[in-house]
Design a protein around this motif. Structure first.
Motif, PDB file in Angstrom:
ATOM      1  N   PHE A   7       0.836  -1.194   0.000  1.00 29.01           N
ATOM      2  CA  PHE A   7       0.000   0.000   0.000  1.00 29.01           C
ATOM      3  C   PHE A   7       0.867   1.238   0.000  1.00 29.01           C
ATOM      4  O   PHE A   7       2.068   1.171   0.214  1.00 29.01           O
ATOM      5  N   SER A   8       0.243   2.391  -0.227  1.00 31.67           N
ATOM      6  CA  SER A   8       0.912   3.682  -0.094  1.00 31.67           C
ATOM      7  C   SER A   8       0.620   4.206   1.303  1.00 31.67           C
ATOM      8  O   SER A   8      -0.463   3.983   1.839  1.00 31.67           O
ATOM      9  N   HIS A   9       1.564   4.929   1.897  1.00 31.22           N
ATOM     10  CA  HIS A   9       1.304   5.554   3.192  1.00 31.22           C
ATOM     11  C   HIS A   9       0.143   6.539   3.094  1.00 31.22           C
ATOM     12  O   HIS A   9      -0.674   6.639   4.014  1.00 31.22           O
ATOM     13  N   ALA A  10       0.088   7.293   2.002  1.00 33.71           N
ATOM     14  CA  ALA A  10      -0.945   8.311   1.825  1.00 33.71           C
ATOM     15  C   ALA A  10      -1.258   8.468   0.343  1.00 33.71           C
ATOM     16  O   ALA A  10      -0.383   8.292  -0.504  1.00 33.71           O
ATOM     17  N   VAL A  11      -2.500   8.814   0.075  1.00 34.62           N
ATOM     18  CA  VAL A  11      -2.950   9.105  -1.283  1.00 34.62           C
ATOM     19  C   VAL A  11      -3.775  10.385  -1.211  1.00 34.62           C
ATOM     20  O   VAL A  11      -4.616  10.528  -0.321  1.00 34.62           O
ATOM     21  N   GLU A  12      -3.518  11.302  -2.144  1.00 30.29           N
ATOM     22  CA  GLU A  12      -4.237  12.564  -2.160  1.00 30.29           C
ATOM     23  C   GLU A  12      -5.094  12.667  -3.408  1.00 30.29           C
ATOM     24  O   GLU A  12      -4.658  12.309  -4.499  1.00 30.29           O
ATOM     25  N   ALA A  13      -6.320  13.166  -3.230  1.00 28.89           N
ATOM     26  CA  ALA A  13      -7.233  13.398  -4.343  1.00 28.89           C
ATOM     27  C   ALA A  13      -8.027  14.667  -4.054  1.00 28.89           C
ATOM     28  O   ALA A  13      -8.747  14.731  -3.057  1.00 28.89           O
ATOM     29  N   ASP A  14      -7.857  15.677  -4.888  1.00 26.00           N
ATOM     30  CA  ASP A  14      -8.606  16.934  -4.763  1.00 26.00           C
ATOM     31  C   ASP A  14      -8.493  17.562  -3.380  1.00 26.00           C
ATOM     32  O   ASP A  14      -9.474  18.087  -2.851  1.00 26.00           O
ATOM     33  N   GLY A  15      -7.309  17.506  -2.783  1.00 27.74           N
ATOM     34  CA  GLY A  15      -7.089  18.116  -1.480  1.00 27.74           C
ATOM     35  C   GLY A  15      -7.425  17.230  -0.298  1.00 27.74           C
ATOM     36  O   GLY A  15      -7.121  17.579   0.842  1.00 27.74           O
ATOM     37  N   TRP A  16      -8.044  16.100  -0.552  1.00 28.05           N
ATOM     38  CA  TRP A  16      -8.321  15.121   0.506  1.00 28.05           C
ATOM     39  C   TRP A  16      -7.147  14.164   0.572  1.00 28.05           C
ATOM     40  O   TRP A  16      -6.680  13.677  -0.460  1.00 28.05           O
ATOM     41  N   VAL A  17      -6.671  13.893   1.771  1.00 29.15           N
ATOM     42  CA  VAL A  17      -5.533  13.004   1.950  1.00 29.15           C
ATOM     43  C   VAL A  17      -5.978  11.816   2.793  1.00 29.15           C
ATOM     44  O   VAL A  17      -6.486  11.988   3.906  1.00 29.15           O
ATOM     45  N   PHE A  18      -5.793  10.640   2.248  1.00 25.50           N
ATOM     46  CA  PHE A  18      -6.195   9.396   2.895  1.00 25.50           C
ATOM     47  C   PHE A  18      -4.938   8.704   3.413  1.00 25.50           C
ATOM     48  O   PHE A  18      -4.054   8.358   2.623  1.00 25.50           O
ATOM     49  N   ILE A  19      -4.867   8.542   4.719  1.00 17.01           N
ATOM     50  CA  ILE A  19      -3.700   7.947   5.366  1.00 17.01           C
ATOM     51  C   ILE A  19      -4.020   6.500   5.690  1.00 17.01           C
ATOM     52  O   ILE A  19      -4.980   6.214   6.423  1.00 17.01           O
TER      53      ILE A  19
END
Length: 124
Positions: free
Chosen positions: A12-24
């Motif tokens: 997995f990735s530590h974090a993913v960003e989409a449109d200013g939302w960051v999913f940890i």
């Protein structure tokens, strides 16, 4: 991936960003400097370690706990550990500014952890 972040326990990735939302991604109570070391004893110590790991990932994308809008917490010993978690949780955030939260009891977590936490943050 955040270079100083905890070693992933799965692909997995530590974090993913989409449109200013960051999913940890959910973090475990492992020590980034000694990933094979024993886990801290008890849900309070493990929760503190998980939050420290989350802070490392957040900092790696230029954010902090003040940017968190939602937390999901998974506990393997829900009935035993829920009250202790609730007593500790507000200490991580500014008074009156707790993120939304869901806490779920689960049968098991990776690396034998008692707690795992994932976050949603919003870039200002």
């Amino acid at each position: 991936m955040i270079a100083s972040g905890p070693r992933p326990v799965a692909p997995f990735s530590h974090a993913v960003e989409a449109d200013g939302w960051v999913f940890i991604t959910g973090q475990m109570p492992t020590d980034p400097d000694a990933p094979d070391a024993p886990l801290p004893e008890g849900v309070v110590a493990q929760t503190k370690r998980v939050v420290e790991n989350l802070k490392v990932v957040l900092a790696g994308v230029g954010l902090g706990l003040e940017h968190v809008t939602m937390a999901r917490i998974y506990l393997t010993r829900f009935e035993r550990d829920y009250a202790a978690l609730n007593a500790l949780w507000p200490s991580f955030f500014e008074a009156g500014k707790l993120p939304a939260r869901t806490t779920v009891g689960v049968t098991a977590l990776a690396v034998g952890a008692l707690v795992e936490i994932d976050l949603v943050a919003r870039r200002p």
